[in-house]
Motif scaffolding. Structure first.
Motif, PDB file in Angstrom:
ATOM      1  N   SER A 159       7.234  71.329  52.277  1.00  0.00           N
ATOM      2  CA  SER A 159       6.584  72.234  51.337  1.00  0.00           C
ATOM      3  C   SER A 159       7.442  72.515  50.103  1.00  0.00           C
ATOM      4  CB  SER A 159       6.220  73.544  52.039  1.00  0.00           C
ATOM      5  OG  SER A 159       7.373  74.126  52.636  1.00  0.00           O
ATOM      6  N   ILE A 160       8.766  72.526  50.255  1.00  0.00           N
ATOM      7  CA  ILE A 160       9.647  72.774  49.110  1.00  0.00           C
ATOM      8  C   ILE A 160       9.486  71.669  48.065  1.00  0.00           C
ATOM      9  CG2 ILE A 160      12.033  73.006  48.362  1.00  0.00           C
ATOM     10  CD1 ILE A 160      11.041  75.392  49.896  1.00  0.00           C
ATOM     11  N   ILE A 161       9.437  70.421  48.530  1.00  0.00           N
ATOM     12  CA  ILE A 161       9.270  69.296  47.602  1.00  0.00           C
ATOM     13  C   ILE A 161       7.898  69.354  46.938  1.00  0.00           C
ATOM     14  CG2 ILE A 161       9.144  66.782  47.430  1.00  0.00           C
ATOM     15  CD1 ILE A 161      11.134  66.623  49.727  1.00  0.00           C
ATOM     16  N   VAL A 162       6.862  69.653  47.723  1.00  0.00           N
ATOM     17  CA  VAL A 162       5.509  69.747  47.171  1.00  0.00           C
ATOM     18  C   VAL A 162       5.433  70.848  46.120  1.00  0.00           C
ATOM     19  CG1 VAL A 162       3.073  70.117  47.715  1.00  0.00           C
ATOM     20  CG2 VAL A 162       4.529  68.879  49.327  1.00  0.00           C
ATOM     21  N   ALA A 163       6.031  71.996  46.425  1.00  0.00           N
ATOM     22  CA  ALA A 163       6.025  73.111  45.475  1.00  0.00           C
ATOM     23  C   ALA A 163       6.785  72.757  44.210  1.00  0.00           C
ATOM     24  CB  ALA A 163       6.626  74.355  46.130  1.00  0.00           C
ATOM     25  N   ALA A 164       7.921  72.080  44.352  1.00  0.00           N
ATOM     26  CA  ALA A 164       8.738  71.729  43.192  1.00  0.00           C
ATOM     27  C   ALA A 164       7.992  70.760  42.273  1.00  0.00           C
ATOM     28  CB  ALA A 164      10.058  71.112  43.654  1.00  0.00           C
ATOM     29  N   ILE A 165       7.414  69.724  42.839  1.00  0.00           N
ATOM     30  CA  ILE A 165       6.704  68.731  42.016  1.00  0.00           C
ATOM     31  C   ILE A 165       5.475  69.349  41.366  1.00  0.00           C
ATOM     32  CG2 ILE A 165       5.363  66.585  42.120  1.00  0.00           C
ATOM     33  CD1 ILE A 165       7.349  65.516  44.116  1.00  0.00           C
ATOM     34  N   THR A 166       4.738  70.168  42.125  1.00  0.00           N
ATOM     35  CA  THR A 166       3.546  70.814  41.567  1.00  0.00           C
ATOM     36  C   THR A 166       3.921  71.763  40.435  1.00  0.00           C
ATOM     37  OG1 THR A 166       2.462  70.702  43.737  1.00  0.00           O
ATOM     38  CG2 THR A 166       1.523  72.204  42.116  1.00  0.00           C
ATOM     39  N   GLY A 167       4.935  72.587  40.643  1.00  0.00           N
ATOM     40  CA  GLY A 167       5.353  73.524  39.607  1.00  0.00           C
ATOM     41  C   GLY A 167       5.937  72.834  38.390  1.00  0.00           C
ATOM     42  N   ILE A 168       6.763  71.821  38.612  1.00  0.00           N
ATOM     43  CA  ILE A 168       7.370  71.099  37.487  1.00  0.00           C
ATOM     44  C   ILE A 168       6.301  70.377  36.678  1.00  0.00           C
ATOM     45  CG2 ILE A 168       8.859  69.145  36.909  1.00  0.00           C
ATOM     46  CD1 ILE A 168      10.683  70.006  39.219  1.00  0.00           C
ATOM     47  N   ALA A 169       5.297  69.810  37.356  1.00  0.00           N
ATOM     48  CA  ALA A 169       4.203  69.151  36.635  1.00  0.00           C
ATOM     49  C   ALA A 169       3.489  70.148  35.732  1.00  0.00           C
ATOM     50  CB  ALA A 169       3.225  68.531  37.624  1.00  0.00           C
ATOM     51  N   GLY A 170       3.290  71.375  36.219  1.00  0.00           N
ATOM     52  CA  GLY A 170       2.663  72.398  35.388  1.00  0.00           C
ATOM     53  C   GLY A 170       3.511  72.772  34.190  1.00  0.00           C
ATOM     54  N   LEU A 171       4.813  72.890  34.387  1.00  0.00           N
ATOM     55  CA  LEU A 171       5.713  73.242  33.288  1.00  0.00           C
ATOM     56  C   LEU A 171       5.829  72.113  32.266  1.00  0.00           C
ATOM     57  CD1 LEU A 171       8.560  75.030  35.280  1.00  0.00           C
ATOM     58  CD2 LEU A 171       6.743  76.093  33.925  1.00  0.00           C
ATOM     59  N   LEU A 172       5.813  70.871  32.729  1.00  0.00           N
ATOM     60  CA  LEU A 172       5.884  69.740  31.798  1.00  0.00           C
ATOM     61  C   LEU A 172       4.671  69.688  30.879  1.00  0.00           C
ATOM     62  CD1 LEU A 172       7.310  66.870  34.049  1.00  0.00           C
ATOM     63  CD2 LEU A 172       8.465  68.039  32.171  1.00  0.00           C
ATOM     64  N   MET A 173       3.526  70.147  31.372  1.00  0.00           N
ATOM     65  CA  MET A 173       2.318  70.131  30.545  1.00  0.00           C
ATOM     66  C   MET A 173       2.442  71.067  29.344  1.00  0.00           C
ATOM     67  SD  MET A 173      -1.019  69.735  33.002  1.00  0.00           S
ATOM     68  CE  MET A 173      -0.522  70.808  34.348  1.00  0.00           C
ATOM     69  N   ILE A 174       3.171  72.181  29.493  1.00  0.00           N
ATOM     70  CA  ILE A 174       3.282  73.135  28.382  1.00  0.00           C
ATOM     71  C   ILE A 174       4.599  72.973  27.627  1.00  0.00           C
ATOM     72  CG2 ILE A 174       1.765  74.814  29.466  1.00  0.00           C
ATOM     73  CD1 ILE A 174       4.218  76.340  30.386  1.00  0.00           C
ATOM     74  N   SER A 175       5.345  71.945  27.955  1.00  0.00           N
ATOM     75  CA  SER A 175       6.600  71.685  27.261  1.00  0.00           C
ATOM     76  C   SER A 175       6.331  71.015  25.921  1.00  0.00           C
ATOM     77  CB  SER A 175       7.503  70.797  28.118  1.00  0.00           C
ATOM     78  OG  SER A 175       6.961  69.480  28.195  1.00  0.00           O
ATOM     79  N   ASN A 176       7.393  70.873  25.131  1.00  0.00           N
ATOM     80  CA  ASN A 176       7.320  70.136  23.867  1.00  0.00           C
ATOM     81  C   ASN A 176       7.850  68.709  24.004  1.00  0.00           C
ATOM     82  OD1 ASN A 176       6.179  72.227  22.440  1.00  0.00           O
ATOM     83  ND2 ASN A 176       8.114  72.996  21.651  1.00  0.00           N
ATOM     84  N   PHE A 177       8.115  68.282  25.219  1.00  0.00           N
ATOM     85  CA  PHE A 177       8.565  66.918  25.420  1.00  0.00           C
ATOM     86  C   PHE A 177       7.496  65.944  24.927  1.00  0.00           C
ATOM     87  CE2 PHE A 177      10.970  68.812  29.190  1.00  0.00           C
ATOM     88  CZ  PHE A 177      12.130  68.946  28.453  1.00  0.00           C
ATOM     89  N   LYS A 178       7.929  64.894  24.276  1.00  0.00           N
ATOM     90  CA  LYS A 178       6.968  63.945  23.720  1.00  0.00           C
ATOM     91  C   LYS A 178       6.790  62.762  24.667  1.00  0.00           C
ATOM     92  CE  LYS A 178      10.243  61.390  20.794  1.00  0.00           C
ATOM     93  NZ  LYS A 178      10.482  60.875  19.449  1.00  0.00           N
ATOM     94  N   TYR A 179       5.532  62.426  24.888  1.00  0.00           N
ATOM     95  CA  TYR A 179       5.158  61.316  25.768  1.00  0.00           C
ATOM     96  C   TYR A 179       4.366  60.289  24.963  1.00  0.00           C
ATOM     97  CZ  TYR A 179       6.467  64.139  29.825  1.00  0.00           C
ATOM     98  OH  TYR A 179       7.158  64.888  30.756  1.00  0.00           O
ATOM     99  N   ASN A 180       4.671  59.030  25.164  1.00  0.00           N
ATOM    100  CA  ASN A 180       3.937  57.968  24.490  1.00  0.00           C
ATOM    101  C   ASN A 180       2.457  58.036  24.861  1.00  0.00           C
ATOM    102  OD1 ASN A 180       6.879  56.617  24.834  1.00  0.00           O
ATOM    103  ND2 ASN A 180       5.870  55.832  23.020  1.00  0.00           N
ATOM    104  N   SER A 181       1.597  58.002  23.864  1.00  0.00           N
ATOM    105  CA  SER A 181       0.152  58.036  24.104  1.00  0.00           C
ATOM    106  C   SER A 181      -0.443  56.640  24.252  1.00  0.00           C
ATOM    107  CB  SER A 181      -0.553  58.751  22.951  1.00  0.00           C
ATOM    108  OG  SER A 181      -0.414  58.014  21.745  1.00  0.00           O
ATOM    109  N   PHE A 182       0.301  55.616  23.799  1.00  0.00           N
ATOM    110  CA  PHE A 182      -0.144  54.216  23.836  1.00  0.00           C
ATOM    111  C   PHE A 182      -1.403  53.997  22.991  1.00  0.00           C
ATOM    112  CE2 PHE A 182       1.940  55.054  27.960  1.00  0.00           C
ATOM    113  CZ  PHE A 182       3.019  54.200  27.831  1.00  0.00           C
ATOM    114  N   LYS A 183      -1.672  54.933  22.065  1.00  0.00           N
ATOM    115  CA  LYS A 183      -2.839  54.770  21.207  1.00  0.00           C
ATOM    116  C   LYS A 183      -2.592  53.774  20.087  1.00  0.00           C
ATOM    117  CE  LYS A 183      -4.775  59.363  22.069  1.00  0.00           C
ATOM    118  NZ  LYS A 183      -5.205  60.655  21.474  1.00  0.00           N
ATOM    119  N   GLU A 184      -1.306  53.434  19.864  1.00  0.00           N
ATOM    120  CA  GLU A 184      -1.018  52.468  18.812  1.00  0.00           C
ATOM    121  C   GLU A 184      -1.197  51.027  19.276  1.00  0.00           C
ATOM    122  OE1 GLU A 184       2.834  53.073  21.029  1.00  0.00           O
ATOM    123  OE2 GLU A 184       1.121  54.275  20.368  1.00  0.00           O
TER     124      GLU A 184
END
Length: 264
Positions: A159-184
């Protein structure tokens, strides 16, 4: 006649959006009945429909404000609520408050991510996503559940790993980290014949272990955002990780300038 057309909606793109919405709802119901593999697969199916509805609307010239709003609401269910509940039912129920808080962080992150995306249409750099896109975050969480069920892992034992990945995924969504969109990427251009062979090889690799391969792919993609961000700025500031819309706009302009500067 004009008034009746104005009140109508386009069938095909909204039908695809509805199919994606149904897939997300089906994932929630399946997880409630402990059918976690079916729930995880349903989220990936929702991703397919989400990728199709917008493209079909552009190809058939059937874009509309209603379709854009409906697609956003469907994404909130399929890539916001569904992954969080699937993860909670699979591996967070025995954590008590910490379990549902980790799931809520993901849901809140998805809602904020979609709201920010809708307000930046037409002004954001199309080469990159600002923060982890909600379908990719959903794929990360659903891929974890799919891998676990595929290898007969009891989610509550980790459960600790599941909670960590789930929470981190949520935080990454509201971060300013830039991800390639592959639209080019030019999907209409010609490619060497060997590219087709590479695509076939990719399909074979995915087909051998779809759960593990898809999870690893989206895990690497999630990690690539912070790496790309830290690699392209000389000095890390708070607005490079998280910030308000004005700071985010400055961050986008800074990245554009640095991308045009010559590299040593």
């Amino acid at each position: 006649m004009t008034e009746s057309k104005r009140k109508g909606i386009y069938l095909l793109p909204n039908l695809l959006t509805t199919a994606g919405l149904f897939s997300g709802f089906y994932a929630v119901v399946s997880s409630m009945n402990a059918h976690f593999e079916a729930a995880a697969i349903a989220i990936f199916v929702a991703m397919i429909f989400d990728g199709l509805d917008g493209r079909v609307a552009r190809i058939t010239n059937t874009q509309s404000e209603f379709g854009a709003e409906y697609d956003s609401m469907a994404d909130m269910v399929s890539f916001g609520i569904a992954p969080a509940l699937v993860a909670y039912n699979w591996g967070l129920t025995e954590m008590g408050k910490l379990g549902w808080l980790a799931a809520f962080i993901y849901v809140a992150g998805a809602a904020l991510r979609l709201a920010r995306f809708n307000t930046q249409i037409g002004i954001a750099d199309k080469r990159y996503f600002q923060g982890l896109a909600s379908p990719a975050a959903a794929a990360l969480v659903a891929g974890l559940v799919w891998v676990g069920t595929d290898y007969n892992v009891v989610g509550n034992d980790y459960s600790i790993i599941v909670a960590a990945i789930t929470g981190i995924a949520g935080l990454l969504m509201i971060s300013n980290f830039k991800y390639n969109s592959f639209k080019e990427v030019n999907w209409h251009g010609k490619v060497p014949f060997v590219a087709i062979l590479v695509v076939l090889l990719i399909f074979v690799v995915v087909a051998t272990e779809p759960a593990l391969v898809l999870f690893l792919v989206f895990l690497l993609y999630a990690v690539a955002g912070p790496i790309n961000t830290f690699r392209t700025v000389q000095k890390i500031k708070l607005e490079h990780v998280v910030g308000d819309p004005e700071e985010d706009a400055d961050f986008t302009e800074e990245n554009k300038k640095q991308s045009n500067e010559p590299k040593d």
